[in-house]
Design a protein around this motif. Structure first.
Motif, PDB file in Angstrom:
ATOM      1  N   PHE A 405       0.836  -1.303   0.011  1.00 46.17           N
ATOM      2  CA  PHE A 405      -0.006  -0.183  -0.033  1.00 46.17           C
ATOM      3  C   PHE A 405       1.064   1.453  -0.119  1.00 46.17           C
ATOM      4  N   THR A 406       1.782   1.170   1.003  1.00 39.89           N
ATOM      5  CA  THR A 406       2.821   2.525   1.038  1.00 39.89           C
ATOM      6  C   THR A 406       3.573   2.824  -0.198  1.00 39.89           C
ATOM      7  N   ALA A 407       3.746   1.666  -1.046  1.00 41.75           N
ATOM      8  CA  ALA A 407       4.621   1.938  -2.223  1.00 41.75           C
ATOM      9  C   ALA A 407       3.875   2.165  -3.369  1.00 41.75           C
ATOM     10  N   ASP A 408       2.546   2.234  -3.137  1.00 39.92           N
ATOM     11  CA  ASP A 408       1.589   2.594  -4.422  1.00 39.92           C
ATOM     12  C   ASP A 408       1.124   4.102  -4.441  1.00 39.92           C
ATOM     13  N   LYS A 409       1.602   4.634  -5.404  1.00 38.32           N
ATOM     14  CA  LYS A 409       1.387   6.176  -5.578  1.00 38.32           C
ATOM     15  C   LYS A 409      -0.028   6.382  -5.871  1.00 38.32           C
ATOM     16  N   ALA A 410      -0.710   5.631  -6.398  1.00 35.34           N
ATOM     17  CA  ALA A 410      -2.165   5.778  -6.837  1.00 35.34           C
ATOM     18  C   ALA A 410      -3.047   5.659  -5.244  1.00 35.34           C
ATOM     19  N   LYS A 411      -2.355   4.920  -4.420  1.00 36.04           N
ATOM     20  CA  LYS A 411      -3.245   4.917  -3.147  1.00 36.04           C
ATOM     21  C   LYS A 411      -2.594   6.026  -2.217  1.00 36.04           C
ATOM     22  N   MET A 412      -1.286   6.318  -2.257  1.00 38.20           N
ATOM     23  CA  MET A 412      -0.718   7.234  -1.259  1.00 38.20           C
ATOM     24  C   MET A 412      -0.679   8.649  -1.630  1.00 38.20           C
ATOM     25  N   GLY A 413      -0.687   8.826  -2.898  1.00 34.50           N
ATOM     26  CA  GLY A 413      -0.331  10.248  -3.611  1.00 34.50           C
ATOM     27  C   GLY A 413       0.917  10.866  -3.319  1.00 34.50           C
ATOM     28  N   ALA A 414       0.992  11.975  -3.002  1.00 36.22           N
ATOM     29  CA  ALA A 414       2.241  12.820  -2.424  1.00 36.22           C
ATOM     30  C   ALA A 414       2.894  11.862  -1.265  1.00 36.22           C
ATOM     31  N   LEU A 415       2.311  11.336  -0.472  1.00 31.08           N
ATOM     32  CA  LEU A 415       2.975  10.813   0.589  1.00 31.08           C
ATOM     33  C   LEU A 415       3.261   9.135   0.296  1.00 31.08           C
ATOM     34  N   VAL A 416       3.448   8.866  -0.828  1.00 32.00           N
ATOM     35  CA  VAL A 416       4.013   7.610  -1.223  1.00 32.00           C
ATOM     36  C   VAL A 416       5.344   7.356  -0.544  1.00 32.00           C
ATOM     37  N   ALA A 417       5.785   6.233  -0.274  1.00 25.63           N
ATOM     38  CA  ALA A 417       7.064   5.875   0.120  1.00 25.63           C
ATOM     39  C   ALA A 417       8.035   6.148  -0.705  1.00 25.63           C
ATOM     40  N   PRO A 418       9.211   6.933  -0.416  1.00 22.66           N
ATOM     41  CA  PRO A 418      10.327   7.115  -1.607  1.00 22.66           C
ATOM     42  C   PRO A 418      10.865   5.859  -1.839  1.00 22.66           C
ATOM     43  N   ARG A 419      11.291   5.496  -2.948  1.00 21.46           N
ATOM     44  CA  ARG A 419      11.810   4.365  -3.546  1.00 21.46           C
ATOM     45  C   ARG A 419      12.878   3.686  -2.626  1.00 21.46           C
ATOM     46  N   TRP A 420      13.959   4.266  -1.941  1.00 21.53           N
ATOM     47  CA  TRP A 420      14.796   3.629  -1.028  1.00 21.53           C
ATOM     48  C   TRP A 420      14.085   2.875   0.151  1.00 21.53           C
ATOM     49  N   LEU A 421      12.902   3.669   0.562  1.00 20.76           N
ATOM     50  CA  LEU A 421      12.341   3.162   1.764  1.00 20.76           C
ATOM     51  C   LEU A 421      11.452   1.781   1.285  1.00 20.76           C
ATOM     52  N   ALA A 422      10.771   1.974   0.058  1.00 21.00           N
ATOM     53  CA  ALA A 422       9.973   0.771  -0.144  1.00 21.00           C
ATOM     54  C   ALA A 422      11.036  -0.647  -0.516  1.00 21.00           C
ATOM     55  N   ILE A 423      12.070  -0.339  -0.977  1.00 22.67           N
ATOM     56  CA  ILE A 423      13.031  -1.351  -1.395  1.00 22.67           C
ATOM     57  C   ILE A 423      13.474  -1.926   0.059  1.00 22.67           C
ATOM     58  N   PHE A 424      13.810  -1.107   0.979  1.00 20.76           N
ATOM     59  CA  PHE A 424      14.213  -1.514   2.225  1.00 20.76           C
ATOM     60  C   PHE A 424      13.143  -2.477   2.898  1.00 20.76           C
ATOM     61  N   ALA A 425      12.044  -1.813   2.614  1.00 19.65           N
ATOM     62  CA  ALA A 425      10.613  -2.575   3.524  1.00 19.65           C
ATOM     63  C   ALA A 425      10.331  -3.919   2.980  1.00 19.65           C
ATOM     64  N   TRP A 426      10.770  -3.977   1.369  1.00 18.80           N
ATOM     65  CA  TRP A 426      10.337  -5.171   0.691  1.00 18.80           C
ATOM     66  C   TRP A 426      11.435  -6.258   1.238  1.00 18.80           C
ATOM     67  N   LEU A 427      12.704  -5.699   1.392  1.00 19.32           N
ATOM     68  CA  LEU A 427      13.675  -6.745   1.969  1.00 19.32           C
ATOM     69  C   LEU A 427      13.514  -7.406   3.090  1.00 19.32           C
ATOM     70  N   ILE A 428      12.996  -6.300   4.379  1.00 16.97           N
ATOM     71  CA  ILE A 428      12.319  -6.593   5.549  1.00 16.97           C
ATOM     72  C   ILE A 428      11.299  -7.759   5.330  1.00 16.97           C
ATOM     73  N   ALA A 429      10.198  -7.440   4.634  1.00 19.72           N
ATOM     74  CA  ALA A 429       9.126  -8.599   4.221  1.00 19.72           C
ATOM     75  C   ALA A 429       9.598  -9.853   3.786  1.00 19.72           C
ATOM     76  N   ILE A 430      10.593  -9.883   2.848  1.00 26.38           N
ATOM     77  CA  ILE A 430      11.030 -10.994   2.388  1.00 26.38           C
ATOM     78  C   ILE A 430      11.993 -11.640   3.268  1.00 26.38           C
ATOM     79  N   VAL A 431      12.820 -11.147   4.265  1.00 27.95           N
ATOM     80  CA  VAL A 431      13.423 -11.881   5.036  1.00 27.95           C
ATOM     81  C   VAL A 431      12.446 -12.295   6.402  1.00 27.95           C
ATOM     82  N   ILE A 432      11.551 -11.609   6.654  1.00 30.11           N
ATOM     83  CA  ILE A 432      10.655 -12.408   7.910  1.00 30.11           C
ATOM     84  C   ILE A 432       9.963 -13.755   7.203  1.00 30.11           C
ATOM     85  N   ALA A 433       9.563 -13.579   5.730  1.00 31.86           N
ATOM     86  CA  ALA A 433       8.902 -14.740   5.115  1.00 31.86           C
ATOM     87  C   ALA A 433       9.891 -15.846   5.176  1.00 31.86           C
TER      88      ALA A 433
END
Length: 447
Positions: A405-433
Motif C-alpha cells: 500500500f505505502t509503495a503505491d502512488k495511486a493509493k498514497m498520492g504525494a505521501l507515497v514511500a520513497p523508492r529507497w524506503l520501499a526497497i528496504f521495506a520489501w527486503l524486510i518483508a522477504i527476510v521475515i517470510a
C-alpha cells in the motif's frame, strides 16, 4: 431519476466509510501548538502504545529462554527486530496520514472480499495469541506479588475491561499517560536489576554482532523467531495505523507532511526505548542464569524464584514481579484497541469496547486456563513461547499488504514511500517470510 453513486478514491476498490476509532478520531488537538518541540510533544503517545508490544509477557518468556540458554548471542536479533519495527511502524504512520485509513480498512478497500476475510482471520489469530500471552503474564505477575493462584489470576484478568472503559471515557491522552507511566516503572525495575546483575559488558557488545549460528541452529532459530514475533507484532501494525489518527493534524499536504514527521519521531524514539528494555530482559537472563550454568530457565515463575538468590538482594524478585504485572496491564490496553481496529476495519462491525474486550479475553482465557490448570508453570512457559512463534508466522500477512500500500502512488498520492524506503521495506518483508519458511521446514523435518 438518476442516482448519484460516489466513486471510491483513485487506487482503492471502495470508499473508506467511517474513520478508524471514531470515538477518539482527531480528538487530540495539535493545531494549537506552534511548530517545533511543542508540536512534537503533542504527537508523543501513539509510539509508546506500540512500544508496549516489545515488553509483553510473551517477550519475557522468549528473551529469558534465549538469554539463559545462549547467553548474549540473541541480542543481535533484538537489534535487527527493532530496526525492522522502526521501518514498519513508520510505514504505518505514513499509510494512516497519507490515505486516511488504518491497515485493516486499507486491506478491506483493496483486496477482494475472500482475501480480506482471510487476512482478517489471520489478524484475529495474532490478537488471540497476543491476548493469551497477556493473560498468562498478568496471572503470573499477580501470583508472584500477591500469591494469587494462577487459575484465579487468569480469571481476574478479564476485569481489566473496566480499567480500559474508564480511561477511554476520560480521553485518549489518559490512556497514553497510563501506558507511559507503567513503562517508566518497568524501566526503573530493570535498571536496578541490571545494576545488580553486573553483566559482562564486553560480551553484551559482542552479542549485537551478527552470527550465522542463529540460522544454522534450529533451536536458536526457534527462539530467535519467537523474539522477532514478540517484537514486530502483527497487531501493532494495525494498532499504530489507527491511533495515529487520534491527532487532529489537518488536511493540507504540508500539515500531513509535518504530522508524518512528528509521528515517525515519536515511534522511533519510543521503539529505541523499547529496545533497551527488550535487551535488558535478555541481558538479565544471560548475566544471572546462563552465567551460573542454569541454561534451561524459561518459566517466569522459576526465573522469579532464582533471581533473588543469584543477585543477592531480596527486593530483586519483587522488582521482577512488578515489572511483569505492569507489562501485562499495558498489553491488555493496546490489544483491546488493536482488536477494535481490526474488527471495525475489516468487517465494519462496531461493538461496544467492553463487549469486544470480553469476547477476545474469553477466547484467550480458555486455552490459558486449561494449560495452567493441567500443566502449571512449565506448561505456561511453553504456551508463551509458542504464542510468540505464532505471531511471527502471522507477521507476513500484515507486513506484505502494508509495504504494498505505502509503495503505491495511486493509493498514497504525494505521501507515497520513497523508492529507497520501499526497497528496504520489501527486503524486510522477504527476510521475515524466508525465516518463517525455514522455521516451518525445520519443524516438519524434525517432526
Amino acid at each position: 431519476m438518476d442516482v448519484f453513486v460516489r466513486k471510491p478514491p483513485a487506487g482503492w476498490r471502495q470508499d473508506r466509510g467511517e474513520a478508524s476509532l471514531t470515538d477518539v478520531h482527531r480528538s487530540v488537538d495539535v493545531q494549537g501548538s506552534k511548530p517545533g518541540w511543542r508540536r512534537a510533544v503533542a504527537f508523543v503517545g501513539p509510539g509508546y502504545l506500540v512500544a508496549v508490544g516489545y515488553m509483553d509477557p510473551g517477550n519475557w518468556a522468549t528473551s529469558i529462554a534465549g538469554g539463559s540458554k545462549f547467553g548474549y548471542t540473541l541480542l543481535v536479533v533484538a537489534l535487527m527486530s527493532n530496526i525492522m519495527a522502526v521501518v514498519l511502524q513508520a510505514l504505518c504512520a505514513r499509510l494512516a496520514i497519507g490515505s486516511g485509513r488504518d491497515l485493516a480498512q486499507a486491506c478491506r478497500d483493496s483486496f477482494p472480499k475472500p482475501v480480506a476475510l482471510t487476512l482478517w482471520a489471520m489478524a484475529e489469530i495474532a490478537i488471540i495469541a497476543t491476548d493469551i500471552a497477556e493473560v498468562i503474564g498478568t496471572a503470573i505477575g499477580l501470583n508472584l506479588i500477591f500469591g494469587i493462584p494462577l487459575e484465579i489470576g487468569v480469571l481476574i484478568t478479564a476485569l481489566d475491561v473496566f480499567l480500559i472503559l474508564y480511561l477511554q471515557r476520560l480521553g485518549f491522552r489518559w490512556v497514553e499517560a497510563l501506558i507511559i507511566t507503567l513503562l517508566g516503572v518497568i524501566a526503573i525495575c530493570f535498571t536496578i536489576q541490571i545494576a545488580l546483575a553486573d553483566p559482562d559488558w564486553g560480551a553484551v557488545i559482542r552479542g549485537f554482532a551478527p552470527t550465522t549460528q542463529i540460522v544454522t541452529n534450529p533451536e536458536m532459530l526457534y527462539l530467535a523467531l519467537g523474539i522477532l514475533g514478540a517484537t514486530v507484532m502483527p497487531h501493532n501494525l494495525y494498532l499504530h495505523s489507527g491511533i495515529v489518527q487520534t491527532r487532529a493534524y489537518g488536511e493540507s499536504l504540508p500539515e500531513k507532511r509535518q504530522a508524518l514527521k512528528y509521528a515517525t519521531i515519536d515511534s522511533t524514539v519510543a521503539l529505541t526505548f523499547a529496545l533497551l528494555i527488550n535487551a535488558a530482559i535478555l541481558i538479565l537472563a544471560a548475566a544471572t542464569f546462563n552465567k551460573t550454568g542454569q541454561t534451561d530457565v524459561a518459566e517466569l515463575g522459576e526465573a522469579h524464584k532464582l533471581i533473588g538468590p543469584l543477585l543477592g538482594l531480596a527486593i530483586a524478585p519483587t522488582l521482577f514481579g512488578i515489572a511483569l504485572l505492569c507489562c501485562g496491564i499495558n498489553s491488555t490496553v493496546t490489544a483491546t484497541l488493536a482488536g477494535q481496529i481490526v474488527m471495525e476495519g475489516f468487517l465494519k462491525i462496531k461493538l461496544a469496547p467492553w463487549l469486544r474486550r470480553l469476547i477476545t479475553r474469553a477466547i484467550a482465557i480458555v486455552p490459558a486456563a486449561a494449560v495452567t490448570i493441567w500443566y502449571g508453570d512449565s506448561g505456561t512457559a511453553r504456551l508463551l513461547i509458542l504464542t510468540q512463534v505464532v505471531l511471527s508466522l502471522q507477521l507476513s500477512f500484515a507486513v506484505f499488504p502494508l509495504v504494498m500500500f505505502t509503495a503505491d502512488k495511486a493509493k498514497m498520492g504525494a505521501l507515497v514511500a520513497p523508492r529507497w524506503l520501499a526497497i528496504f521495506a520489501w527486503l524486510i518483508a522477504i527476510v521475515i517470510a524466508a525465516l518463517n519458511i525455514k522455521l516451518l521446514f525445520d519443524f516438519v523435518i524434525g517432526g
